[in-house]
Design a protein around this motif. Structure first.
Motif, PDB file in Angstrom:
ATOM      1  N   HIS A 132       0.826  -1.207   0.000  1.00  0.00           N
ATOM      2  CA  HIS A 132       0.000   0.000   0.000  1.00  0.00           C
ATOM      3  C   HIS A 132       0.864   1.263   0.000  1.00  0.00           C
ATOM      4  CE1 HIS A 132      -3.250   2.766   0.969  1.00  0.00           C
ATOM      5  NE2 HIS A 132      -2.568   3.176   2.023  1.00  0.00           N
ATOM      6  N   LEU A 133       1.946   1.235   0.786  1.00  0.00           N
ATOM      7  CA  LEU A 133       2.810   2.402   0.917  1.00  0.00           C
ATOM      8  C   LEU A 133       3.944   2.428  -0.106  1.00  0.00           C
ATOM      9  CD1 LEU A 133       3.115   2.551   4.806  1.00  0.00           C
ATOM     10  CD2 LEU A 133       1.748   4.045   3.323  1.00  0.00           C
ATOM     11  N   GLY A 134       4.168   1.318  -0.804  1.00  0.00           N
ATOM     12  CA  GLY A 134       5.249   1.258  -1.774  1.00  0.00           C
ATOM     13  C   GLY A 134       6.622   1.169  -1.133  1.00  0.00           C
ATOM     14  N   PRO A 189       1.598   3.234  13.463  1.00  0.00           N
ATOM     15  CA  PRO A 189       0.497   2.544  14.146  1.00  0.00           C
ATOM     16  C   PRO A 189       0.354   1.101  13.671  1.00  0.00           C
ATOM     17  CG  PRO A 189      -0.354   4.154  12.580  1.00  0.00           C
ATOM     18  CD  PRO A 189       1.125   4.309  12.598  1.00  0.00           C
ATOM     19  N   ALA A 190       0.460   0.184  14.609  1.00  0.00           N
ATOM     20  CA  ALA A 190       0.361  -1.242  14.330  1.00  0.00           C
ATOM     21  C   ALA A 190      -0.162  -1.944  15.573  1.00  0.00           C
ATOM     22  CB  ALA A 190       1.724  -1.791  13.945  1.00  0.00           C
ATOM     23  N   HIS A 191      -0.782  -3.062  15.358  1.00  0.00           N
ATOM     24  CA  HIS A 191      -1.368  -3.828  16.457  1.00  0.00           C
ATOM     25  C   HIS A 191      -0.831  -5.251  16.377  1.00  0.00           C
ATOM     26  CE1 HIS A 191      -4.302  -0.570  17.055  1.00  0.00           C
ATOM     27  NE2 HIS A 191      -4.218  -0.466  15.746  1.00  0.00           N
ATOM     28  N   VAL A 202      -2.759   4.173   9.353  1.00  0.00           N
ATOM     29  CA  VAL A 202      -1.443   4.350   8.741  1.00  0.00           C
ATOM     30  C   VAL A 202      -1.440   5.581   7.836  1.00  0.00           C
ATOM     31  CG1 VAL A 202       0.261   3.320   7.187  1.00  0.00           C
ATOM     32  CG2 VAL A 202      -0.846   1.912   8.940  1.00  0.00           C
ATOM     33  N   ASP A 203      -2.487   5.748   7.039  1.00  0.00           N
ATOM     34  CA  ASP A 203      -2.561   6.918   6.159  1.00  0.00           C
ATOM     35  C   ASP A 203      -2.571   8.222   6.957  1.00  0.00           C
ATOM     36  OD1 ASP A 203      -2.535   5.339   3.889  1.00  0.00           O
ATOM     37  OD2 ASP A 203      -4.681   5.563   3.475  1.00  0.00           O
ATOM     38  N   GLU A 204      -3.289   8.261   8.061  1.00  0.00           N
ATOM     39  CA  GLU A 204      -3.314   9.452   8.905  1.00  0.00           C
ATOM     40  C   GLU A 204      -1.929   9.712   9.500  1.00  0.00           C
ATOM     41  OE1 GLU A 204      -4.327  12.865  10.763  1.00  0.00           O
ATOM     42  OE2 GLU A 204      -5.476  11.786   9.235  1.00  0.00           O
ATOM     43  N   TRP A 205      -1.247   8.663   9.941  1.00  0.00           N
ATOM     44  CA  TRP A 205       0.104   8.790  10.480  1.00  0.00           C
ATOM     45  C   TRP A 205       1.060   9.355   9.426  1.00  0.00           C
ATOM     46  CZ3 TRP A 205       4.516   5.773   9.162  1.00  0.00           C
ATOM     47  CH2 TRP A 205       5.599   5.919  10.010  1.00  0.00           C
ATOM     48  N   GLY A 240       4.592  11.224  10.016  1.00  0.00           N
ATOM     49  CA  GLY A 240       5.185  10.165  10.827  1.00  0.00           C
ATOM     50  C   GLY A 240       6.296   9.427  10.117  1.00  0.00           C
ATOM     51  N   ALA A 241       6.257   9.389   8.803  1.00  0.00           N
ATOM     52  CA  ALA A 241       7.255   8.661   8.027  1.00  0.00           C
ATOM     53  C   ALA A 241       8.337   9.575   7.471  1.00  0.00           C
ATOM     54  CB  ALA A 241       6.572   7.918   6.886  1.00  0.00           C
TER      55      ALA A 241
END
Length: 69
Positions: free
Chosen positions: A14-16, A32-34, A47-50, A55-56
């Protein structure tokens, strides 16, 4: 309908980026991960919001993930 949980492979696609980068970002940047048992699971919306909140971003010059994703 509830948002599906994605695997590390799915979120990397998704993020490439690579799956190694996903794990590094969890540990080093607070992605963010669980953890469910032994597996990391992700929700795209979190993840998209982060990512949108930078965040990245490459703010640390010692980031070992630069150029790998």
């Amino acid at each position: 309908m509830a948002e599906p949980w994605l695997s590390a492979d799915d979120i990397a696609n998704h993020l490439g980026i690579t799956k190694d980068t996903v794990y590094a970002w969890i540990a080093e940047k607070g992605m963010p991960a669980h953890k469910i048992g032994r597996l990391w699971k992700f929700q795209v919306s979190e993840v998209d919001e982060w990512v949108r909140r930078a965040g990245a971003s490459d703010t640390d010059s010692s980031d070992s993930t630069r150029g790998r994703g």
